[in-house]
Design a protein around this motif. Structure first.
Motif, PDB file in Angstrom:
ATOM      1  N   GLY B   1       0.421  -1.190   0.245  1.00  0.00           N
ATOM      2  CA  GLY B   1      -0.698  -0.094   0.131  1.00  0.00           C
ATOM      3  C   GLY B   1       1.128   1.215   0.149  1.00  0.00           C
ATOM      4  N   ALA B   2       0.822   2.767   0.023  1.00  0.00           N
ATOM      5  CA  ALA B   2       1.200   3.391   0.287  1.00  0.00           C
ATOM      6  C   ALA B   2       1.511   3.837   0.808  1.00  0.00           C
ATOM      7  CB  ALA B   2       0.127   4.758  -1.030  1.00  0.00           C
ATOM      8  N   GLY B   3       0.687   3.752   2.229  1.00  0.00           N
ATOM      9  CA  GLY B   3       1.640   3.663   3.560  1.00  0.00           C
ATOM     10  C   GLY B   3       1.392   3.025   4.967  1.00  0.00           C
ATOM     11  N   VAL B   4       1.649   2.992   6.128  1.00  0.00           N
ATOM     12  CA  VAL B   4       1.728   2.370   6.379  1.00  0.00           C
ATOM     13  C   VAL B   4       0.073   1.921   7.276  1.00  0.00           C
ATOM     14  CG1 VAL B   4       1.945   1.261   9.066  1.00  0.00           C
ATOM     15  CG2 VAL B   4       3.912   2.059   7.600  1.00  0.00           C
ATOM     16  N   SER B   5      -0.427   1.050   7.266  1.00  0.00           N
ATOM     17  CA  SER B   5      -1.979   1.066   7.242  1.00  0.00           C
ATOM     18  C   SER B   5      -2.186   0.550   9.060  1.00  0.00           C
ATOM     19  CB  SER B   5      -2.924   1.061   6.661  1.00  0.00           C
ATOM     20  OG  SER B   5      -4.411   0.996   7.350  1.00  0.00           O
ATOM     21  N   GLN B   6      -3.577   0.888   9.752  1.00  0.00           N
ATOM     22  CA  GLN B   6      -2.730   0.061  11.076  1.00  0.00           C
ATOM     23  C   GLN B   6      -4.849   0.224  11.334  1.00  0.00           C
ATOM     24  OE1 GLN B   6      -0.045   2.640  13.767  1.00  0.00           O
ATOM     25  NE2 GLN B   6      -0.443   0.516  14.812  1.00  0.00           N
ATOM     26  N   THR B   7      -5.320  -0.560  12.338  1.00  0.00           N
ATOM     27  CA  THR B   7      -6.841  -1.579  12.022  1.00  0.00           C
ATOM     28  C   THR B   7      -7.249  -1.985  13.357  1.00  0.00           C
ATOM     29  OG1 THR B   7      -6.946  -3.225  11.045  1.00  0.00           O
ATOM     30  CG2 THR B   7      -7.434  -0.929   9.720  1.00  0.00           C
ATOM     31  N   PRO B   8      -7.830  -1.724  14.243  1.00  0.00           N
ATOM     32  CA  PRO B   8      -8.895  -0.013  14.590  1.00  0.00           C
ATOM     33  C   PRO B   8      -8.164   1.154  14.715  1.00  0.00           C
ATOM     34  CG  PRO B   8      -9.262  -2.218  16.228  1.00  0.00           C
ATOM     35  CD  PRO B   8      -8.089  -2.286  15.310  1.00  0.00           C
ATOM     36  N   SER B   9      -9.078   2.096  14.473  1.00  0.00           N
ATOM     37  CA  SER B   9      -7.818   3.167  14.588  1.00  0.00           C
ATOM     38  C   SER B   9      -8.325   4.050  16.302  1.00  0.00           C
ATOM     39  CB  SER B   9      -8.675   4.204  13.814  1.00  0.00           C
ATOM     40  OG  SER B   9      -9.301   4.718  14.009  1.00  0.00           O
ATOM     41  N   ASN B  10      -9.215   2.832  16.499  1.00  0.00           N
ATOM     42  CA  ASN B  10      -9.767   2.943  18.104  1.00  0.00           C
ATOM     43  C   ASN B  10     -10.491   1.992  18.739  1.00  0.00           C
ATOM     44  OD1 ASN B  10      -8.983   5.852  19.470  1.00  0.00           O
ATOM     45  ND2 ASN B  10     -10.273   6.231  17.467  1.00  0.00           N
ATOM     46  N   LYS B  11      -9.759   1.492  19.605  1.00  0.00           N
ATOM     47  CA  LYS B  11     -10.471   0.428  20.356  1.00  0.00           C
ATOM     48  C   LYS B  11     -11.114   0.399  21.917  1.00  0.00           C
ATOM     49  CE  LYS B  11     -11.262  -4.293  20.746  1.00  0.00           C
ATOM     50  NZ  LYS B  11     -13.153  -4.291  20.081  1.00  0.00           N
ATOM     51  N   VAL B  12     -11.956   0.217  22.207  1.00  0.00           N
ATOM     52  CA  VAL B  12     -12.138   0.310  23.645  1.00  0.00           C
ATOM     53  C   VAL B  12     -12.602  -0.717  23.775  1.00  0.00           C
ATOM     54  CG1 VAL B  12     -13.986   1.439  25.765  1.00  0.00           C
ATOM     55  CG2 VAL B  12     -13.157   2.369  23.530  1.00  0.00           C
ATOM     56  N   THR B  13     -11.922  -1.443  24.883  1.00  0.00           N
ATOM     57  CA  THR B  13     -12.844  -2.981  25.063  1.00  0.00           C
ATOM     58  C   THR B  13     -12.292  -2.880  27.276  1.00  0.00           C
ATOM     59  OG1 THR B  13     -11.625  -4.665  25.465  1.00  0.00           O
ATOM     60  CG2 THR B  13      -9.527  -3.259  25.952  1.00  0.00           C
ATOM     61  N   GLU B  14     -13.029  -3.288  27.677  1.00  0.00           N
ATOM     62  CA  GLU B  14     -13.624  -4.138  28.987  1.00  0.00           C
ATOM     63  C   GLU B  14     -11.723  -4.660  29.905  1.00  0.00           C
ATOM     64  OE1 GLU B  14     -17.918  -4.105  29.768  1.00  0.00           O
ATOM     65  OE2 GLU B  14     -16.791  -6.365  30.166  1.00  0.00           O
ATOM     66  N   LYS B  15     -11.784  -4.609  30.939  1.00  0.00           N
ATOM     67  CA  LYS B  15     -10.736  -5.421  31.620  1.00  0.00           C
ATOM     68  C   LYS B  15     -10.636  -6.405  31.169  1.00  0.00           C
ATOM     69  CE  LYS B  15      -8.248  -4.934  36.098  1.00  0.00           C
ATOM     70  NZ  LYS B  15      -8.419  -6.285  36.595  1.00  0.00           N
ATOM     71  N   GLY B  16      -9.699  -7.259  31.053  1.00  0.00           N
ATOM     72  CA  GLY B  16      -9.796  -8.125  30.840  1.00  0.00           C
ATOM     73  C   GLY B  16      -9.700  -9.697  29.933  1.00  0.00           C
ATOM     74  N   LYS B  17     -10.346  -8.460  28.816  1.00  0.00           N
ATOM     75  CA  LYS B  17     -10.323  -8.927  27.763  1.00  0.00           C
ATOM     76  C   LYS B  17      -9.505  -9.049  26.616  1.00  0.00           C
ATOM     77  CE  LYS B  17     -15.291  -8.973  27.770  1.00  0.00           C
ATOM     78  NZ  LYS B  17     -15.607 -10.424  27.964  1.00  0.00           N
ATOM     79  N   TYR B  18      -9.275  -9.757  25.450  1.00  0.00           N
ATOM     80  CA  TYR B  18      -8.321 -10.113  24.188  1.00  0.00           C
ATOM     81  C   TYR B  18      -8.980  -9.555  23.360  1.00  0.00           C
ATOM     82  CZ  TYR B  18      -6.491 -12.308  20.686  1.00  0.00           C
ATOM     83  OH  TYR B  18      -5.507 -13.155  19.349  1.00  0.00           O
ATOM     84  N   VAL B  19      -7.509  -8.702  23.048  1.00  0.00           N
ATOM     85  CA  VAL B  19      -7.448  -7.576  21.897  1.00  0.00           C
ATOM     86  C   VAL B  19      -6.509  -8.000  20.870  1.00  0.00           C
ATOM     87  CG1 VAL B  19      -8.557  -5.804  22.884  1.00  0.00           C
ATOM     88  CG2 VAL B  19      -5.955  -5.750  22.965  1.00  0.00           C
ATOM     89  N   GLU B  20      -7.029  -7.447  19.444  1.00  0.00           N
ATOM     90  CA  GLU B  20      -5.561  -7.980  18.159  1.00  0.00           C
ATOM     91  C   GLU B  20      -5.935  -6.571  17.828  1.00  0.00           C
ATOM     92  OE1 GLU B  20      -6.284 -12.240  17.044  1.00  0.00           O
ATOM     93  OE2 GLU B  20      -6.403 -11.023  15.757  1.00  0.00           O
ATOM     94  N   LEU B  21      -4.738  -6.482  17.576  1.00  0.00           N
ATOM     95  CA  LEU B  21      -4.610  -5.147  16.508  1.00  0.00           C
ATOM     96  C   LEU B  21      -3.568  -5.688  15.387  1.00  0.00           C
ATOM     97  CD1 LEU B  21      -2.836  -2.518  19.532  1.00  0.00           C
ATOM     98  CD2 LEU B  21      -5.392  -2.967  18.686  1.00  0.00           C
ATOM     99  N   ARG B  22      -4.382  -4.480  14.468  1.00  0.00           N
ATOM    100  CA  ARG B  22      -3.275  -5.401  12.771  1.00  0.00           C
ATOM    101  C   ARG B  22      -2.462  -4.357  12.344  1.00  0.00           C
ATOM    102  NH1 ARG B  22      -5.466  -7.847   8.400  1.00  0.00           N
ATOM    103  NH2 ARG B  22      -4.571  -6.859   6.222  1.00  0.00           N
TER     104      ARG B  22
END
Lengths: 110, 113
Positions: B1-22
């Motif tokens: 791509g033309a630039g570096v792309s990150q998703t999501p731009s914002n993530k709100v999660t509860e304490k103890g949960k699992y998250v993935e950032l791309r």
């Protein structure tokens, strides 16, 4: 280990010149970078020094003295849009990732 | 791509949960870096990939953090059992080789509530 120091905040007047200093202690040295970061945005590359001396790029210049562990970023003809954080980053030995300082928040006032 | 792309731009999660950032780096960039940045601080190194392998993961704060880059392009940063102290902007950067400057993505702002 690596340690990078730069002033936390600076204020300068539109049209003036400002110099932002950075001192560093590293295990080995393989280049020094300056990045600009506007609030809420990603850092963007400004300059790279690996040899002693001054690198000039338009209104921005960067200087390096390896023996003193010292660099500065010089911004000339300041504009309001230059208000941002300026990050000094050093690469140590080999291909180790960049280590960033805490950044200097520059405010340009009229 | 033309630039570096990150998703999501914002993530709100509860304490103890699992998250993935791309992170989707610039095409052809073999080096990929993850940093995190707290308010008023500079970016703090987490992990660096050269191709598919993690060349340096010394910045990962503990074993709740893990990252992969299975095909040498897209990378995913995974955080298990999130804690409020994990709240920060997670920045991804890529470069075509290690001596070059980095191109950063716009980051993912993670908030753990």
């Amino acid at each position: 280990g690596q340690n990078i120091d730069q002033p936390t905040e600076m204020t300068a007047t539109e049209g003036a010149i400002v110099q932002i200093n950075c001192t560093y202690q590293t295990s080995g040295f393989n280049g020094l970078f300056w990045y600009q970061q506007h609030a809420g945005e990603a850092p963007t590359f400004l300059s790279y020094n690996v040899l002693d001396g001054l690198e000039e790029k338009g209104r921005f210049s960067s200087f390096l003295s390896r023996s003193k562990g010292y660099s500065y970023l010089l911004l000339k003809e300041l504009q309001m849009k230059d208000s941002a954080s300026y990050l000094c980053a050093v690469r140590g030995r080999g291909n180790t990732p960049l280590v960033f300082g805490k950044g200097t928040r520059l405010s340009v006032i009229a | 791509g033309a630039g570096v792309s990150q998703t999501p731009s914002n993530k709100v999660t509860e304490k103890g949960k699992y998250v993935e950032l791309r992170c989707d780096p610039i095409s052809g960039h073999t080096a990929l870096y993850w940093y995190r940045q707290s308010l008023g601080q500079g970016p703090e190194f987490l992990i660096y990939f050269q191709g598919t392998g993690a060349a340096d993961d010394s910045g990962l704060p503990n074993d709740r953090f893990f990252a992969v880059r299975p095909e040498g392009s897209v990378s995913t940063l995974k955080i298990q059992r999130t804690e409020r102290g994990d709240s920060a902007v997670y920045l991804c950067a890529s470069s075509f080789e290690y001596r070059a400057g980095y191109t950063f993505g716009s980051g993912t702002r993670l908030t753990v509530v």
